[in-house]
Design a protein around this motif. Structure first.
Motif, PDB file in Angstrom:
ATOM      1  N   VAL A  52      -6.942   6.053   1.689  1.00 30.64           N
ATOM      2  CA  VAL A  52      -8.299   6.099   2.249  1.00 30.64           C
ATOM      3  C   VAL A  52      -9.240   5.307   1.346  1.00 30.64           C
ATOM      4  O   VAL A  52     -10.064   4.515   1.821  1.00 30.64           O
ATOM      5  CB  VAL A  52      -8.787   7.561   2.419  1.00 30.64           C
ATOM      6  CG1 VAL A  52     -10.285   7.622   2.665  1.00 30.64           C
ATOM      7  CG2 VAL A  52      -8.034   8.241   3.556  1.00 30.64           C
ATOM      8  N   LYS A  53      -9.116   5.498   0.038  1.00 29.54           N
ATOM      9  CA  LYS A  53      -9.974   4.771  -0.907  1.00 29.54           C
ATOM     10  C   LYS A  53      -9.701   3.265  -0.839  1.00 29.54           C
ATOM     11  O   LYS A  53     -10.632   2.455  -0.877  1.00 29.54           O
ATOM     12  CB  LYS A  53      -9.750   5.280  -2.339  1.00 29.54           C
ATOM     13  CG  LYS A  53     -10.222   6.689  -2.561  1.00 29.54           C
ATOM     14  CD  LYS A  53     -11.718   6.799  -2.407  1.00 29.54           C
ATOM     15  CE  LYS A  53     -12.176   8.212  -2.637  1.00 29.54           C
ATOM     16  NZ  LYS A  53     -13.557   8.427  -2.219  1.00 29.54           N
ATOM     17  N   ALA A  54      -8.424   2.887  -0.727  1.00 26.25           N
ATOM     18  CA  ALA A  54      -8.080   1.460  -0.637  1.00 26.25           C
ATOM     19  C   ALA A  54      -8.677   0.856   0.639  1.00 26.25           C
ATOM     20  O   ALA A  54      -9.250  -0.241   0.600  1.00 26.25           O
ATOM     21  CB  ALA A  54      -6.564   1.282  -0.655  1.00 26.25           C
ATOM     22  N   TYR A  55      -8.550   1.564   1.757  1.00 25.95           N
ATOM     23  CA  TYR A  55      -9.098   1.078   3.028  1.00 25.95           C
ATOM     24  C   TYR A  55     -10.625   0.971   2.930  1.00 25.95           C
ATOM     25  O   TYR A  55     -11.213  -0.013   3.378  1.00 25.95           O
ATOM     26  CB  TYR A  55      -8.717   2.037   4.157  1.00 25.95           C
ATOM     27  CG  TYR A  55      -9.121   1.553   5.535  1.00 25.95           C
ATOM     28  CD1 TYR A  55      -8.203   0.894   6.339  1.00 25.95           C
ATOM     29  CD2 TYR A  55     -10.401   1.757   6.033  1.00 25.95           C
ATOM     30  CE1 TYR A  55      -8.555   0.438   7.601  1.00 25.95           C
ATOM     31  CE2 TYR A  55     -10.773   1.318   7.288  1.00 25.95           C
ATOM     32  CZ  TYR A  55      -9.840   0.654   8.072  1.00 25.95           C
ATOM     33  OH  TYR A  55     -10.200   0.210   9.325  1.00 25.95           O
ATOM     34  N   GLU A  56     -11.235   1.975   2.326  1.00 24.89           N
ATOM     35  CA  GLU A  56     -12.694   1.992   2.192  1.00 24.89           C
ATOM     36  C   GLU A  56     -13.190   0.820   1.333  1.00 24.89           C
ATOM     37  O   GLU A  56     -14.207   0.197   1.643  1.00 24.89           O
ATOM     38  CB  GLU A  56     -13.130   3.322   1.569  1.00 24.89           C
ATOM     39  CG  GLU A  56     -14.616   3.566   1.576  1.00 24.89           C
ATOM     40  CD  GLU A  56     -14.979   4.938   1.029  1.00 24.89           C
ATOM     41  OE1 GLU A  56     -16.187   5.217   0.975  1.00 24.89           O
ATOM     42  OE2 GLU A  56     -14.084   5.715   0.649  1.00 24.89           O
ATOM     43  N   MET A  57     -12.451   0.480   0.282  1.00 26.08           N
ATOM     44  CA  MET A  57     -12.850  -0.649  -0.564  1.00 26.08           C
ATOM     45  C   MET A  57     -12.712  -1.973   0.182  1.00 26.08           C
ATOM     46  O   MET A  57     -13.534  -2.868   0.025  1.00 26.08           O
ATOM     47  CB  MET A  57     -12.021  -0.677  -1.852  1.00 26.08           C
ATOM     48  CG  MET A  57     -12.394   0.439  -2.805  1.00 26.08           C
ATOM     49  SD  MET A  57     -11.641   0.406  -4.465  1.00 26.08           S
ATOM     50  CE  MET A  57     -10.016  -0.177  -4.229  1.00 26.08           C
ATOM     51  N   GLU A  58     -11.686  -2.092   1.019  1.00 27.56           N
ATOM     52  CA  GLU A  58     -11.465  -3.346   1.744  1.00 27.56           C
ATOM     53  C   GLU A  58     -12.380  -3.518   2.951  1.00 27.56           C
ATOM     54  O   GLU A  58     -12.826  -4.621   3.245  1.00 27.56           O
ATOM     55  CB  GLU A  58     -10.005  -3.428   2.214  1.00 27.56           C
ATOM     56  CG  GLU A  58      -9.027  -3.662   1.090  1.00 27.56           C
ATOM     57  CD  GLU A  58      -7.587  -3.704   1.586  1.00 27.56           C
ATOM     58  OE1 GLU A  58      -7.364  -4.007   2.778  1.00 27.56           O
ATOM     59  OE2 GLU A  58      -6.689  -3.425   0.780  1.00 27.56           O
ATOM     60  N   HIS A  59     -12.658  -2.424   3.663  1.00 22.88           N
ATOM     61  CA  HIS A  59     -13.383  -2.516   4.932  1.00 22.88           C
ATOM     62  C   HIS A  59     -14.784  -1.905   4.904  1.00 22.88           C
ATOM     63  O   HIS A  59     -15.479  -1.921   5.920  1.00 22.88           O
ATOM     64  CB  HIS A  59     -12.561  -1.846   6.047  1.00 22.88           C
ATOM     65  CG  HIS A  59     -11.206  -2.460   6.232  1.00 22.88           C
ATOM     66  ND1 HIS A  59     -11.012  -3.618   6.932  1.00 22.88           N
ATOM     67  CD2 HIS A  59      -9.970  -2.072   5.795  1.00 22.88           C
ATOM     68  CE1 HIS A  59      -9.719  -3.920   6.938  1.00 22.88           C
ATOM     69  NE2 HIS A  59      -9.068  -3.005   6.240  1.00 22.88           N
ATOM     70  N   LYS A  60     -15.179  -1.336   3.781  1.00 18.79           N
ATOM     71  CA  LYS A  60     -16.524  -0.756   3.600  1.00 18.79           C
ATOM     72  C   LYS A  60     -16.825   0.355   4.597  1.00 18.79           C
ATOM     73  O   LYS A  60     -17.963   0.545   5.007  1.00 18.79           O
ATOM     74  CB  LYS A  60     -17.606  -1.840   3.714  1.00 18.79           C
ATOM     75  CG  LYS A  60     -17.399  -3.038   2.820  1.00 18.79           C
ATOM     76  CD  LYS A  60     -17.603  -2.683   1.367  1.00 18.79           C
ATOM     77  CE  LYS A  60     -17.591  -3.943   0.532  1.00 18.79           C
ATOM     78  NZ  LYS A  60     -16.532  -4.013  -0.428  1.00 18.79           N
ATOM     79  N   GLN A  61     -15.793   1.091   5.020  1.00 15.55           N
ATOM     80  CA  GLN A  61     -16.001   2.258   5.882  1.00 15.55           C
ATOM     81  C   GLN A  61     -14.867   3.242   5.679  1.00 15.55           C
ATOM     82  O   GLN A  61     -13.775   2.865   5.260  1.00 15.55           O
ATOM     83  CB  GLN A  61     -16.077   1.868   7.359  1.00 15.55           C
ATOM     84  CG  GLN A  61     -14.774   1.371   7.945  1.00 15.55           C
ATOM     85  CD  GLN A  61     -14.892   1.074   9.429  1.00 15.55           C
ATOM     86  OE1 GLN A  61     -15.991   0.898   9.939  1.00 15.55           O
ATOM     87  NE2 GLN A  61     -13.766   1.005  10.111  1.00 15.55           N
ATOM     88  N   ILE A  62     -15.133   4.513   5.973  1.00 21.61           N
ATOM     89  CA  ILE A  62     -14.105   5.546   5.865  1.00 21.61           C
ATOM     90  C   ILE A  62     -13.223   5.454   7.116  1.00 21.61           C
ATOM     91  O   ILE A  62     -13.729   5.476   8.233  1.00 21.61           O
ATOM     92  CB  ILE A  62     -14.747   6.937   5.745  1.00 21.61           C
ATOM     93  CG1 ILE A  62     -15.522   7.024   4.419  1.00 21.61           C
ATOM     94  CG2 ILE A  62     -13.676   8.028   5.816  1.00 21.61           C
ATOM     95  CD1 ILE A  62     -16.341   8.271   4.254  1.00 21.61           C
TER      96      ILE A  62
END
Length: 98
Positions: A52-62
């Motif tokens: 979730v943190k990796a996705y959030e860093m890449e896409h700027k959303q949860i």
């Protein structure tokens, strides 16, 4: 006659001892299997939290669970014990039950 081998009584005693050992061992294995699956679920939740943190860093959303699966961040939304996982609005991952 001097034949060597086991008598029927000796074989029955050996089978009885093996049966008793199996009766002792099998319940312990099944009890520990549930505990192992619960520990596996804790580890899976921690892994998904990192994704979730990796996705959030890449896409700027949860992300949602489906976005993580579609993006190949995770393969499944189920723990080893069969329970589903969920992501709340703060991005925290938890086990949602059966």
């Amino acid at each position: 006659m001097n034949e060597k081998g086991f008598t029927l009584i000796e074989m029955l005693i050996v089978l009885m001892v093996i049966s008793i050992l199996l009766l002792i061992v099998i319940p312990n294995i099944t009890k520990h299997n549930g505990m192992i699956n619960n520990k596996g679920c804790e580890a899976f939740v921690n892994t998904v939290q990192a994704q979730v943190k990796a996705y959030e860093m890449e896409h700027k959303q949860i992300p949602t669970i489906q976005q993580l699966i579609d993006g190949k961040y995770i393969k499944s939304d189920h723990c080893p014990n069969g329970h589903k996982i969920q992501i709340n609005s703060n991005g925290e991952v938890s086990e949602s039950g059966a």
